[in-house]
Enzyme design. Structure first.
Site, PDB file in Angstrom:
ATOM      1  N   SER A 153       0.821  -1.206   0.000  1.00 29.30           N
ATOM      2  CA  SER A 153       0.000   0.000   0.000  1.00 29.30           C
ATOM      3  C   SER A 153       0.849   1.248   0.000  1.00 29.30           C
ATOM      4  O   SER A 153       1.968   1.247   0.496  1.00 29.30           O
ATOM      5  CB  SER A 153      -0.922   0.043   1.213  1.00 29.30           C
ATOM      6  OG  SER A 153      -1.668   1.255   1.183  1.00 29.30           O
ATOM      7  N   LYS A 202      -4.335  -6.735   3.528  1.00 33.41           N
ATOM      8  CA  LYS A 202      -4.355  -5.617   2.572  1.00 33.41           C
ATOM      9  C   LYS A 202      -5.792  -5.285   2.157  1.00 33.41           C
ATOM     10  O   LYS A 202      -6.164  -4.115   2.012  1.00 33.41           O
ATOM     11  CB  LYS A 202      -3.508  -5.955   1.333  1.00 33.41           C
ATOM     12  CG  LYS A 202      -3.630  -4.927   0.191  1.00 33.41           C
ATOM     13  CD  LYS A 202      -2.909  -3.617   0.494  1.00 33.41           C
ATOM     14  CE  LYS A 202      -3.397  -2.403  -0.274  1.00 33.41           C
ATOM     15  NZ  LYS A 202      -3.207  -2.349  -1.694  1.00 33.41           N
ATOM     16  N   HIS A 220      -7.334  -3.441   4.949  1.00 37.79           N
ATOM     17  CA  HIS A 220      -6.747  -2.091   4.909  1.00 37.79           C
ATOM     18  C   HIS A 220      -7.553  -1.235   3.931  1.00 37.79           C
ATOM     19  O   HIS A 220      -7.951  -0.118   4.231  1.00 37.79           O
ATOM     20  CB  HIS A 220      -5.274  -2.165   4.478  1.00 37.79           C
ATOM     21  CG  HIS A 220      -4.698  -0.838   4.058  1.00 37.79           C
ATOM     22  ND1 HIS A 220      -4.963  -0.275   2.813  1.00 37.79           N
ATOM     23  CD2 HIS A 220      -3.922   0.054   4.700  1.00 37.79           C
ATOM     24  CE1 HIS A 220      -4.370   0.899   2.727  1.00 37.79           C
ATOM     25  NE2 HIS A 220      -3.720   1.119   3.865  1.00 37.79           N
ATOM     26  N   ASN A 221      -7.796  -1.778   2.747  1.00 33.81           N
ATOM     27  CA  ASN A 221      -8.529  -1.010   1.738  1.00 33.81           C
ATOM     28  C   ASN A 221      -9.976  -0.785   2.148  1.00 33.81           C
ATOM     29  O   ASN A 221     -10.542   0.268   1.873  1.00 33.81           O
ATOM     30  CB  ASN A 221      -8.467  -1.725   0.383  1.00 33.81           C
ATOM     31  CG  ASN A 221      -7.109  -1.584  -0.275  1.00 33.81           C
ATOM     32  OD1 ASN A 221      -6.105  -1.370   0.394  1.00 33.81           O
ATOM     33  ND2 ASN A 221      -7.064  -1.701  -1.581  1.00 33.81           N
ATOM     34  N   GLU A 228      -9.931   1.965   4.432  1.00 37.46           N
ATOM     35  CA  GLU A 228      -9.658   3.161   3.615  1.00 37.46           C
ATOM     36  C   GLU A 228     -10.958   3.675   2.962  1.00 37.46           C
ATOM     37  O   GLU A 228     -11.219   4.888   2.960  1.00 37.46           O
ATOM     38  CB  GLU A 228      -8.621   2.772   2.549  1.00 37.46           C
ATOM     39  CG  GLU A 228      -8.278   3.816   1.519  1.00 37.46           C
ATOM     40  CD  GLU A 228      -7.343   3.226   0.428  1.00 37.46           C
ATOM     41  OE1 GLU A 228      -6.334   2.585   0.763  1.00 37.46           O
ATOM     42  OE2 GLU A 228      -7.649   3.405  -0.769  1.00 37.46           O
TER      43      GLU A 228
HETATM   44  P1  NDP Z   1      -0.490  -0.601 -14.461  1.00 35.25           P
HETATM   45  O1  NDP Z   1      -1.736  -0.594 -15.248  1.00 35.25           O
HETATM   46  O2  NDP Z   1       0.304   0.638 -14.340  1.00 35.25           O
HETATM   47  O3  NDP Z   1       0.484  -1.730 -15.031  1.00 35.25           O
HETATM   48  C1  NDP Z   1       0.017  -2.988 -15.360  1.00 35.25           C
HETATM   49  C2  NDP Z   1       1.184  -3.920 -15.577  1.00 35.25           C
HETATM   50  O4  NDP Z   1       0.653  -5.239 -15.711  1.00 35.25           O
HETATM   51  C3  NDP Z   1       1.995  -3.628 -16.834  1.00 35.25           C
HETATM   52  O5  NDP Z   1       3.334  -3.876 -16.563  1.00 35.25           O
HETATM   53  C4  NDP Z   1       1.414  -4.647 -17.816  1.00 35.25           C
HETATM   54  O6  NDP Z   1       2.332  -5.027 -18.818  1.00 35.25           O
HETATM   55  C5  NDP Z   1       1.188  -5.814 -16.899  1.00 35.25           C
HETATM   56  N1  NDP Z   1       0.225  -6.789 -17.403  1.00 35.25           N
HETATM   57  C6  NDP Z   1      -1.102  -6.615 -17.610  1.00 35.25           C
HETATM   58  N2  NDP Z   1      -1.648  -7.748 -18.060  1.00 35.25           N
HETATM   59  C7  NDP Z   1      -0.654  -8.660 -18.133  1.00 35.25           C
HETATM   60  C8  NDP Z   1      -0.595 -10.018 -18.541  1.00 35.25           C
HETATM   61  N3  NDP Z   1      -1.695 -10.681 -18.914  1.00 35.25           N
HETATM   62  N4  NDP Z   1       0.600 -10.635 -18.487  1.00 35.25           N
HETATM   63  C9  NDP Z   1       1.711  -9.987 -18.097  1.00 35.25           C
HETATM   64  N5  NDP Z   1       1.710  -8.697 -17.704  1.00 35.25           N
HETATM   65  C10 NDP Z   1       0.541  -8.045 -17.728  1.00 35.25           C
HETATM   66  O7  NDP Z   1      -0.914  -1.182 -13.010  1.00 35.25           O
HETATM   67  P2  NDP Z   1      -0.420  -0.778 -11.544  1.00 35.25           P
HETATM   68  O8  NDP Z   1       1.053  -0.742 -11.504  1.00 35.25           O
HETATM   69  O9  NDP Z   1      -1.197   0.387 -11.048  1.00 35.25           O
HETATM   70  O10 NDP Z   1      -0.971  -2.021 -10.685  1.00 35.25           O
HETATM   71  C11 NDP Z   1      -0.320  -3.280 -10.637  1.00 35.25           C
HETATM   72  C12 NDP Z   1      -0.914  -4.052  -9.476  1.00 35.25           C
HETATM   73  O11 NDP Z   1      -0.696  -3.329  -8.265  1.00 35.25           O
HETATM   74  C13 NDP Z   1      -2.420  -4.263  -9.542  1.00 35.25           C
HETATM   75  O12 NDP Z   1      -2.747  -5.503  -8.971  1.00 35.25           O
HETATM   76  C14 NDP Z   1      -2.963  -3.152  -8.666  1.00 35.25           C
HETATM   77  O13 NDP Z   1      -4.244  -3.449  -8.160  1.00 35.25           O
HETATM   78  C15 NDP Z   1      -1.916  -3.129  -7.575  1.00 35.25           C
HETATM   79  N6  NDP Z   1      -1.806  -1.896  -6.794  1.00 35.25           N
HETATM   80  C16 NDP Z   1      -1.902  -0.667  -7.379  1.00 35.25           C
HETATM   81  C17 NDP Z   1      -1.796   0.483  -6.623  1.00 35.25           C
HETATM   82  C18 NDP Z   1      -1.860   1.825  -7.254  1.00 35.25           C
HETATM   83  O14 NDP Z   1      -1.939   2.815  -6.494  1.00 35.25           O
HETATM   84  N7  NDP Z   1      -1.825   1.950  -8.569  1.00 35.25           N
HETATM   85  C19 NDP Z   1      -1.589   0.408  -5.160  1.00 35.25           C
HETATM   86  C20 NDP Z   1      -1.421  -0.917  -4.659  1.00 35.25           C
HETATM   87  C21 NDP Z   1      -1.559  -2.014  -5.446  1.00 35.25           C
HETATM   88  P3  NDP Z   1       2.328  -4.291 -20.273  1.00 35.25           P
HETATM   89  O15 NDP Z   1       3.258  -3.121 -20.124  1.00 35.25           O
HETATM   90  O16 NDP Z   1       2.861  -5.329 -21.180  1.00 35.25           O
HETATM   91  O17 NDP Z   1       0.912  -3.905 -20.551  1.00 35.25           O
END
Ligand code: NDP
Length: 475
Positions: free
Chosen positions: A129, A183, A186-187, A190
Site C-alpha cells: 500500500s 491488505k 486495509h482497503n 480506507e
Molecule cells: P499498471 O496498469 O500501471 O500496469 C500494469 C502492468 O501489468 C503492466 O506492466 C502490464 O504489462 C502488466 N500486465 C497486464 N496484463 C498482463 C498479462 N496478462 N501478463 C503480463 N503482464 C501483464 O498497473 P499498476 O502498476 O497500477 O498495478 C499493478 C498491481 O498493483 C495491480 O494488482 C494493482 O491493483 C496493484 N496496486 C496498485 C496500486 C496503485 O496505487 N496503482 C496500489 C497498490 C496495489 P504491459 O506493459 O505489457 O501492458
C-alpha cells in the site's frame, strides 16, 4: 554478479518498486510483457541503471537472479497473474519464490499457494500500500506465505518499506492468504475513512455553505490535531487546488461518481460471510455504488426533490466545526474497530494468528490510511491483546466516551438537515447497539419461533424454548 531479486511488471507500481529496491543498494532483474517498456525503464533509471538488469525474455530474467529466486509479480490482478505464473514455472527451480504483490483477492492467493504445494516452489501473497509515491519511497508491506520464504526476502523488503520512528512497515503476518487478506481489510477501512471524510465535507459544503477553499482550511487545521493523517492532509490539498482549465476549485469540477476496483466490496463480503458487522465499510461501498448512479440520482432529484427541511441552522459555527472534528474521530474509531474485528475473526477462520498490534504498527507509515491514530491502536492492542474489540480497550473506550456525543449531534443535525451521512450514522448505530447489553432481538427470536418454530433461549434459563403461539401456523 547475480541480482538479489527479480520483478515482473513495470507498470506504475512495479516500476516505482523496482527503483526503490535498486536505490536501497539491491541488484534487481526486471521484465515486462511489453519489451519496449523494459528498455525505456532502464534507459530512464539514471544513476540506478547499474543495479538494474533489464531482461527481454523470461529465460534471461530467471538466469539473472541468485537462487533461491524471489520474483515479485506486480501486474494487473486476476487471471494475468495465473498466466504469468504458468509462464514462469518451467524456468524455475526448487526453492524459488513467486511473490504476487498486486491487489489479489486472498482466496486466489490461497489457491495459488496451494497449487504450488509439493512442487518445491513457493508462493508469497504480498499486499503493498501507498500508491505510486509509496512504492517509490516506502510502502507498507503485508506479507503472507511460509515463514522460510519470508526469511529469504525480509532484508530486501525491510530496506524498501516505509519507516515509522525508524521501524520498518513490513511484517510477515501468516501463511498463504494472510497478507492479501490484511491488505484487503486495509482497503476496506480506507473506503470507510474516505467516505466519512466526504460526508463531513458534504455537511460543510451543503449545510454550512462553505467554499472548497474554506473547507480545505478546516481540514488543514484538523490535520494539525488528533485527526492528523495522510487522508486528511490530501483532503486539504485537493480542496485547495484550482482547476487549470476554468480557474474554479478543482473539486467543484470533478464529477461525483466514485470508482472502485473490488477490495472494499471483498472486505464487506468476507465480513458478512463470517458474521462480523462491518457497517462502516458496507456503507462506504454502497455509497460508491450510489455515487455511480449519477443519472438515476438526477432523475430522482427531479421527481422527489431534495428533502424539504428548510435552512440548515447552526447556532455556533465554531462549536459545530469542533463537533464535526470529534464526530469524524468517533466514526473513524468505529470503522477501524470493525476492520480489526473482521481480521480477528478471519485469523481464527483461516488459522493465521494475525498479530493485531503488528498490523496496526505496519500501517503507521507508508500506506494510504497512515496516521498518528494507528500508533494509538498499536499501543491499545499491545496493552490489551485479548480485547474483544478495539472500542473496549481502555484507551479507545475513553476516546469513544469523549467523542460519541459529538457524533450523535452531527448525525442528528445532518439527518434533520436532509444531508446523507450513511457511514457516520452507521458508526453511531454500531456504538449504540454494541454497548447495549439488552437489545431487541428477543422480538426477532419470537417472530422466528412464531413462523418457523425455530425456538429461543430464555433469559431465566428455564427449559422451555417455544412461545404460546398455538399450532397450525402458516410458514
Ligand atoms: P499498471 O496498469 O500501471 O500496469 C500494469 C502492468 O501489468 C503492466 O506492466 C502490464 O504489462 C502488466 N500486465 C497486464 N496484463 C498482463 C498479462 N496478462 N501478463 C503480463 N503482464 C501483464 O498497473 P499498476 O502498476 O497500477 O498495478 C499493478 C498491481 O498493483 C495491480 O494488482 C494493482 O491493483 C496493484 N496496486 C496498485 C496500486 C496503485 O496505487 N496503482 C496500489 C497498490 C496495489 P504491459 O506493459 O505489457 O501492458
Amino acid at each position: 554478479s547475480q541480482a538479489e531479486i527479480g520483478l515482473i511488471g513495470l507498470g506504475v507500481m512495479g516500476a516505482n518498486l523496482a527503483l526503490n529496491i535498486a536505490e536501497k543498494g539491491n541488484r534487481i532483474a526486471v521484465f515486462n510483457r511489453t519489451v519496449e517498456t523494459t528498455r525505456k525503464f532502464h534507459a530512464d533509471a539514471g544513476e540506478l541503471k547499474s543495479r538494474i538488469v533489464p531482461c527481454e525474455t523470461i529465460e534471461e530474467f530467471v538466469a539473472a537472479i541468485r537462487p533461491p529466486r524471489p520474483i515479485i509479480i506486480m501486474i494487473k490482478a486476476g487471471e494475468s497473474v495465473d498466466q504469468q505464473m504458468e509462464a514462469l514455472k518451467p524456468h524455475l527451480a526448487s526453492g524459488d519464490i513467486m511473490i504476487d504483490a498486486g491487489n489479489a483477492n486472498f482466496r486466489d492467493t490461497m489457491r495459488r499457494f496451494d497449487s504450488l504445494k509439493d512442487t518445491g516452489l513457493t508462493f508469497i501473497g504480498m499486499g503493498v500500500s501507498g500508491g505510486e509515491e509509496g512504492a517509490r519511497h516506502g510502502p507498507s508491506i503485508m506479507v503472507g506465505g511460509t515463514e522460510e520464504s519470508y526469511a529469504r526476502v525480509e532484508e530486501v523488503l525491510t530496506s524498501i518499506a516505509a519507516k515509522y520512528d525508524g521501524e520498518p512497515c513490513v511484517a510477515w503476518l501468516g501463511e498463504n492468504g494472510a497478507g492479501h487478506f490484511v491488505k484487503t481489510i486495509h482497503n476496506g477501512i480506507e473506503y470507510a475513512d474516505m467516505q466519512m471524510i466526504a460526508e463531513i465535507y458534504g455537511i460543510l459544503r451543503d449545510g454550512l455553505r462553505m467554499t472548497a477553499e474554506e473547507i480545505g482550511e478546516v481540514f488543514g487545521t484538523w490535520n494539525r490535531g488528533r485527526l492528523n493523517s495522510y487522508l486528511i492532509e490530501i483532503t486539504e490539498k485537493v480542496l485547495k487546488a484550482t482547476d487549470p482549465l476554468t480557474g474554479k476549485p478543482m473539486v467543484d469540477m470533478i464529477l461525483d461518481k466514485a470508482g472502485q476496483k473490488g477490495t472494499g466490496k471483498w472486505s464487506a463480503i468476507e465480513a458478512q460471510t463470517m458474521g462480523v458487522p462491518a457497517t462502516g465499510i458496507e456503507a462506504a461501498v454502497a455509497a460508491r455504488s450510489i455515487s455511480s448512479m449519477k443519472e438515476e440520482r438526477e432523475t430522482a432529484e427531479k421527481i422527489l426533490g431534495l428533502p424539504s427541511v428548510g435552512e440548515f441552522q447552526v447556532a455556533d459555527k465554531a462549536a459545530f466545526i469542533t463537533d464535526l472534528e470529534n464526530a469524524l474521530l468517533a466514526a473513524k474509531i468505529g470503522a477501524y474497530a470493525q476492520g480489526f474485528a473482521v481480521m480477528s475473526a478471519a485469523s481464527k477462520e483461516f488459522g493465521w494468528s494475525l498479530p493485531m498490534p503488528t498490523i496496526a504498527r505496519i500501517w503507521r507509515a507508508g500506506c494510504i490510511i497512515r496516521s498518528q491514530f494507528l500508533d494509538e491502536i498499536t499501543s491499545a492492542f499491545t496493552k490489551a491483546p485479548d480485547a474483544a474489540n478495539l472500542i473496549v480497550t481502555p484507551a479507545f473506550a475513553a476516546l469513544v466516551k469523549e467523542t460519541d456525543g459529538a457524533l450523535r449531534r452531527i448525525v442528528s443535525a445532518a439527518v434533520l438537515g436532509g444531508l446523507p451521512v450513511p457511514a457516520l450514522a452507521s458508526a453511531l448505530g454500531y456504538f449504540d447497539s454494541y454497548r447495549r447489553g439488552r437489545g431487541t432481538a428477543n422480538v426477532i427470536q419470537a417472530q422466528r419461533d412464531f413462523f418457523g418454530a425455530h425456538g429461543f433461549d430464555r433469559v431465566d434459563g428455564a427449559d422451555s424454548h417455544h412461545g404460546p403461539w398455538g399450532s397450525g401456523l402458516n410458514g
